[in-house]
Design an enzyme around this catalytic site. Structure first.
Site, short mmCIF file in Angstrom:
data_model
loop_
_atom_site.label_atom_id
_atom_site.label_comp_id
_atom_site.label_asym_id
_atom_site.label_seq_id
_atom_site.Cartn_x
_atom_site.Cartn_y
_atom_site.Cartn_z
N ILE A 33 0.47 -1.24 0.23
CA ILE A 33 0.03 0.16 0.12
C ILE A 33 0.79 1.57 -0.06
O ILE A 33 0.57 2.30 -0.78
CB ILE A 33 -1.13 -0.07 0.99
CG1 ILE A 33 -1.87 -1.40 0.66
CG2 ILE A 33 -1.58 1.45 0.95
CD1 ILE A 33 -2.50 -1.67 2.56
N ASP A 76 12.02 2.75 4.83
CA ASP A 76 11.57 0.60 4.92
C ASP A 76 12.71 0.03 5.34
O ASP A 76 14.06 0.14 4.80
CB ASP A 76 10.98 0.62 3.67
CG ASP A 76 9.96 -0.67 3.76
OD1 ASP A 76 9.33 -0.48 3.01
OD2 ASP A 76 10.68 -1.65 3.97
N GLY A 134 8.74 -4.88 1.61
CA GLY A 134 9.04 -4.16 0.69
C GLY A 134 9.67 -4.58 0.12
O GLY A 134 11.06 -5.43 -0.20
N TYR A 165 -3.18 -9.39 15.23
CA TYR A 165 -2.80 -8.70 14.23
C TYR A 165 -3.68 -7.40 14.81
O TYR A 165 -2.74 -6.26 14.69
CB TYR A 165 -3.26 -9.41 12.87
CG TYR A 165 -3.07 -7.90 11.94
CD1 TYR A 165 -2.01 -7.43 11.55
CD2 TYR A 165 -4.84 -7.71 10.94
CE1 TYR A 165 -2.14 -6.14 10.84
CE2 TYR A 165 -4.42 -6.73 10.64
CZ TYR A 165 -3.70 -5.82 10.65
OH TYR A 165 -3.29 -4.58 9.33
N ASP A 218 -10.31 -15.74 11.67
CA ASP A 218 -11.77 -14.97 10.29
C ASP A 218 -12.87 -14.73 11.07
O ASP A 218 -14.04 -15.33 11.34
CB ASP A 218 -11.46 -16.01 9.06
CG ASP A 218 -11.22 -15.76 8.21
OD1 ASP A 218 -9.54 -14.62 8.00
OD2 ASP A 218 -10.33 -16.79 7.15
N1 UDP Z 1 -9.38 -17.29 1.79
C1 UDP Z 1 -9.51 -17.89 1.54
N2 UDP Z 1 -8.39 -18.66 1.12
C2 UDP Z 1 -7.67 -18.44 0.79
C3 UDP Z 1 -7.00 -17.30 1.63
C4 UDP Z 1 -8.21 -16.15 2.04
O1 UDP Z 1 -10.80 -18.64 1.54
O2 UDP Z 1 -6.24 -18.74 0.21
C5 UDP Z 1 -10.34 -16.37 2.85
C6 UDP Z 1 -10.27 -15.72 3.94
O3 UDP Z 1 -11.12 -16.77 4.88
C7 UDP Z 1 -11.05 -14.43 3.89
C8 UDP Z 1 -10.98 -13.82 2.64
O4 UDP Z 1 -10.11 -15.28 1.68
O5 UDP Z 1 -12.05 -14.98 4.35
C9 UDP Z 1 -10.27 -12.81 2.70
O6 UDP Z 1 -8.82 -13.01 3.05
P1 UDP Z 1 -7.14 -12.39 2.79
O7 UDP Z 1 -6.20 -12.76 2.99
O8 UDP Z 1 -7.54 -11.75 1.52
O9 UDP Z 1 -7.58 -11.17 4.12
P2 UDP Z 1 -8.04 -11.14 5.65
O10 UDP Z 1 -9.47 -10.73 5.53
O11 UDP Z 1 -7.70 -11.70 6.29
O12 UDP Z 1 -7.27 -8.78 6.04
#
Ligand code: UDP
Length: 329
Positions: free
Chosen positions: A12, A31, A36, A141, A285
């Protein structure tokens, strides 16, 4: 303004650096290049290779650049890893960020734009999410970002720090000219993994969880184009003129898309299927995260230019097709 972008060689940050330079700001990057890419820093932008917790190096960079504001993108951002190795996240995202803040105060730099996250809310009580929801992160996180938000609020009161903290939803996409884009190692994000699976560069995508209480059983997220996200960091600068400002904004488009919808979008744009298999839920998640972005729209006049998932995925596909090995291509 004279702007020091910390973490400006990251995904970003590098998009923000280009926008800031194009807008006429005098930009430098600090950085440590742990994640990066030096190649993403444009010619003419000075790169200080240093850890943000190294106060001597950071103070020297602040002095040399006569920085008036710091935009801080430097953080570890992998939710899954933060669950496995919380101490690593605390050390970097909290302790080293504190070092950065101490350096800024010591050099009299009292304006900051900070990358926070919707992960500070945990599993939100209401959807879409407004800024006043309780913040109860469910992964380390999110907890580290919340700790810094609280620290910033204290410093606004005690030291007149003026800051804006943007709570990002899911950053995605790449610069439309194909010059820079997402290149994480290891890659854990959905869109690049889906593209790589479709192109046969990686094994089939694992869909983490298909039994969530959502319309198709997969998680809902709010994907926001990295250039839209970055632009808000510049839009907010005039608001930091007054000392002691403590501003918090959600940064998302407000449109939820499921994992299955992302897979369909990638397949549509690449014109080939995304091989995928159903897998267990990933720890940490939440089922759904999407923004009520009314505040940032109202106060900053911010409007996402990429307002559909396909328009975001298209830029990501361009980048990954043009640079099969990312910056190493
Ligand atoms: N996700 C998935 N398979 C993957 C990576 C991510 O199903 O290999 C899902 C994850 O569980 C979440 C969404 O995709 O619901 C977005 O995940 P990502 O890691 O891109 O971003 P986050 O929401 O963790 O910041």
């Amino acid at each position: 303004m004279n702007v020091l972008v910390v973490g400006g060689a990251g995904y970003i940050g590098s998009h923000c650096v280009r926008q800031a330079a194009a807008a006429g700001h005098v930009v430098a990057v600090l950085d440590d290049l742990s994640y990066g890419h030096a190649e993403s820093v444009p010619a003419g932008v000075k790169l200080y290779r240093a850890d943000m917790g190294d106060q001597a190096a950071v103070r020297a960079a602040l002095r040399e650049t006569r920085a008036e504001v710091v935009i801080d993108f430097a953080a570890f951002t992998n939710v899954g890893e933060s669950v496995q190795r919380p101490e690593r996240y605390h050390e970097n995202n909290v302790v080293r960020t504190e070092g950065l803040l101490q350096s800024m105060l010591a050099e009299g730099v009292k304006k900051l734009v900070f990358s926070s996250t919707c992960a500070t809310y945990g599993v939100p009580e209401r959807m879409p999410m407004t800024e006043d929801l309780p913040q109860q992160p469910i992964n380390p996180y999110g907890a580290t970002k919340l700790a810094v938000e609280r620290r910033l609020r204290e410093l606004a009161g005690s030291h007149g720090l003026s800051f804006a903290a943007f709570r990002y939803f899911n950053a995605a996409g790449a610069s439309p000219d194909g010059a820079i884009g997402e290149d994480h190692s290891p890659e854990t994000h959905l869109i690049p993994l889906a593209i790589a699976a479709a192109l046969g560069r990686r094994p089939p995508l694992k869909v983490f969880g298909t039994d969530y209480p959502t319309p198709d059983g997969t998680c809902l997220r709010d994907y926001v184009h990295v250039d839209d996200l970055s632009r808000a960091h510049l839009d907010v600068l005039p608001k930091l003129a007054q000392p002691g400002q403590a501003l918090f904004y959600n940064l998302g488009t407000g449109a939820p898309y499921s994992v299955k919808e992302v897979i369909a979008s990638v397949a549509r744009i690449l014109g080939r299927p995304v091989p995928h298999e159903l897998a267990e839920r990933r720890e940490g998640d939440p089922p759904a995260l999407y923004a009520d972005a009314a505040k940032v729209r109202r106060e900053l006049g911010w409007v996402p230019r990429y307002d559909t998932l396909d328009s975001i995925v298209l830029t990501a596909c361009h980048w990954h097709l043009a640079r099969p090995k990312g910056f190493a291509s």
